[in-house]
Design a protein around this motif. Structure first.
Motif, PDB file in Angstrom:
ATOM      1  N   THR A 163       0.836  -1.207   0.000  1.00  0.00           N
ATOM      2  CA  THR A 163       0.000   0.000   0.000  1.00  0.00           C
ATOM      3  C   THR A 163       0.870   1.255   0.000  1.00  0.00           C
ATOM      4  O   THR A 163       1.999   1.241   0.487  1.00  0.00           O
ATOM      5  N   VAL A 164       0.326   2.322  -0.554  1.00  0.00           N
ATOM      6  CA  VAL A 164       1.049   3.595  -0.527  1.00  0.00           C
ATOM      7  C   VAL A 164       0.051   4.727  -0.326  1.00  0.00           C
ATOM      8  O   VAL A 164      -1.026   4.731  -0.915  1.00  0.00           O
ATOM      9  N   SER A 165       0.402   5.625   0.567  1.00  0.00           N
ATOM     10  CA  SER A 165      -0.430   6.807   0.747  1.00  0.00           C
ATOM     11  C   SER A 165       0.488   7.992   1.028  1.00  0.00           C
ATOM     12  O   SER A 165       1.657   7.815   1.369  1.00  0.00           O
ATOM     13  N   SER A 166      -0.045   9.181   0.871  1.00  0.00           N
ATOM     14  CA  SER A 166       0.786  10.361   1.121  1.00  0.00           C
ATOM     15  C   SER A 166      -0.055  11.522   1.618  1.00  0.00           C
ATOM     16  O   SER A 166      -1.274  11.518   1.463  1.00  0.00           O
ATOM     17  N   GLY A 167       0.621  12.473   2.243  1.00  0.00           N
ATOM     18  CA  GLY A 167      -0.035  13.728   2.599  1.00  0.00           C
ATOM     19  C   GLY A 167      -0.512  13.827   4.038  1.00  0.00           C
ATOM     20  O   GLY A 167      -0.908  14.907   4.479  1.00  0.00           O
ATOM     21  N   VAL A 168      -0.494  12.739   4.791  1.00  0.00           N
ATOM     22  CA  VAL A 168      -0.921  12.810   6.191  1.00  0.00           C
ATOM     23  C   VAL A 168       0.207  13.433   7.027  1.00  0.00           C
ATOM     24  O   VAL A 168       1.363  13.041   6.877  1.00  0.00           O
ATOM     25  N   PRO A 169      -0.103  14.384   7.895  1.00  0.00           N
ATOM     26  CA  PRO A 169       0.955  14.976   8.719  1.00  0.00           C
ATOM     27  C   PRO A 169       1.643  13.911   9.572  1.00  0.00           C
ATOM     28  O   PRO A 169       0.992  12.982  10.049  1.00  0.00           O
ATOM     29  N   TRP A 170       2.941  14.045   9.749  1.00  0.00           N
ATOM     30  CA  TRP A 170       3.681  12.962  10.419  1.00  0.00           C
ATOM     31  C   TRP A 170       3.203  12.752  11.856  1.00  0.00           C
ATOM     32  O   TRP A 170       3.141  11.610  12.333  1.00  0.00           O
ATOM     33  N   ARG A 171       2.846  13.858  12.554  1.00  0.00           N
ATOM     34  CA  ARG A 171       2.413  13.685  13.946  1.00  0.00           C
ATOM     35  C   ARG A 171       1.147  12.847  14.034  1.00  0.00           C
ATOM     36  O   ARG A 171       1.006  12.006  14.908  1.00  0.00           O
ATOM     37  N   LYS A 172       0.229  13.093  13.122  1.00  0.00           N
ATOM     38  CA  LYS A 172      -1.011  12.310  13.117  1.00  0.00           C
ATOM     39  C   LYS A 172      -0.714  10.840  12.761  1.00  0.00           C
ATOM     40  O   LYS A 172      -1.267   9.919  13.361  1.00  0.00           O
ATOM     41  N   THR A 173       0.170  10.640  11.798  1.00  0.00           N
ATOM     42  CA  THR A 173       0.543   9.283  11.392  1.00  0.00           C
ATOM     43  C   THR A 173       1.078   8.495  12.583  1.00  0.00           C
ATOM     44  O   THR A 173       0.667   7.360  12.855  1.00  0.00           O
ATOM     45  N   VAL A 174       1.993   9.128  13.320  1.00  0.00           N
ATOM     46  CA  VAL A 174       2.622   8.473  14.463  1.00  0.00           C
ATOM     47  C   VAL A 174       1.599   8.230  15.581  1.00  0.00           C
ATOM     48  O   VAL A 174       1.537   7.151  16.182  1.00  0.00           O
ATOM     49  N   ARG A 175       0.753   9.242  15.834  1.00  0.00           N
ATOM     50  CA  ARG A 175      -0.234   9.120  16.910  1.00  0.00           C
ATOM     51  C   ARG A 175      -1.234   7.994  16.596  1.00  0.00           C
ATOM     52  O   ARG A 175      -1.511   7.136  17.434  1.00  0.00           O
ATOM     53  N   ASP A 176      -1.737   7.981  15.375  1.00  0.00           N
ATOM     54  CA  ASP A 176      -2.684   6.932  14.973  1.00  0.00           C
ATOM     55  C   ASP A 176      -2.047   5.549  15.092  1.00  0.00           C
ATOM     56  O   ASP A 176      -2.678   4.585  15.513  1.00  0.00           O
TER      57      ASP A 176
END
Lengths: 162, 162
Positions: free
Chosen positions: B43-56
């Protein structure tokens, strides 16, 4: 991309890099600067045509490893490559590698048969070739070194160097 | 550079990539195209802020490995990382990685304590994490595959696909 290849080569135990065909003084100076600060030995040169580079290497008794997804798998070829006592030239490049390179190489080696990065292929090749021991590699005449740390960024000056 | 990271992740056994902060439809489409041709799943996705990515990621029970030359050596940390049964998010990035990343990571891991390429660090990490067995990895629903060859470039269509 070229500087990533060079830094990877240095960190994982190669003795130097030759940037073929194109002269690249910027990368040369970046890599020399890293080597002066973090230690060596590590040589860098650029601008020599690839055919001459390969011919000179072979003439002086060296052998050629070409890293390509089309080659035979690393686990299969590594024993014979390691058994050879010749100096090795590891050739990596872009997708537009001339077909001739496949012929002049002593070994066409694939690090997975999947589309991948030449930096990644070089890294895994060197790690396997050096038997996963480059974490113990000592660099000479380093001025500074990174102090491994749990969650900080620590660099120290190396004593005994003016 | 981003596409090199993605291709390396796919070839060496990751299940997907998240390109944080910046949306990058070109790389997304390149990687989807490779996955459609050479197989997946990936899978590949882009554009999510890194802080949200890490928190999720953490909220859903996953853990974070941050690859950095400043971290503790891979050979030292790998046993505990492999013992964890959580899903792993491997964070790699440029030199300008925010200091905060060092704090939120469960493990700051160095692939050598030398200046290196994040592509190389990711490659060696995944190779070690997967116990050097990704040469045997099977990709599903591939349309084409590379046939390993001594000195040619051979690709074949995979039978049994529509």
């Amino acid at each position: 991309m070229t500087s990533h290849v060079c830094l990877t080569a240095r960190a994982l135990g190669a003795h130097g890099v030759i940037i073929a065909d194109q002269e690249d003084k910027v990368v040369e100076s970046t890599i020399r600067d890293v080597t002066q600060r973090f230690g060596g030995p590590f040589t860098v040169s650029s601008g020599v045509p690839w055919r001459k580079t390969v011919r000179d290497w072979k003439d002086s008794g060296g052998r050629i490893v070409h890293l390509t997804a089309y080659g035979l798998p690393l686990p299969k070829l590594l024993p014979q490559i390691r058994k050879s006592s010749s100096d090795l030239l590891i050739v990596v490049g872009s997708e537009k590698m001339p077909g001739e390179v496949f012929k002049v190489a002593d070994w066409n080696v694939s690090v997975t048969s999947q589309p991948m990065s030449e930096v990644a292929a070089l890294a895994v090749f060197l790690d396997w070739y050096n038997q996963h021991e480059e974490f113990d590699k000592e660099f000479s005449e380093a001025r500074i070194e990174i102090v491994p740390s749990k969650n900080g960024k620590e660099i120290r000056e190396v004593a005994g160097r003016d």
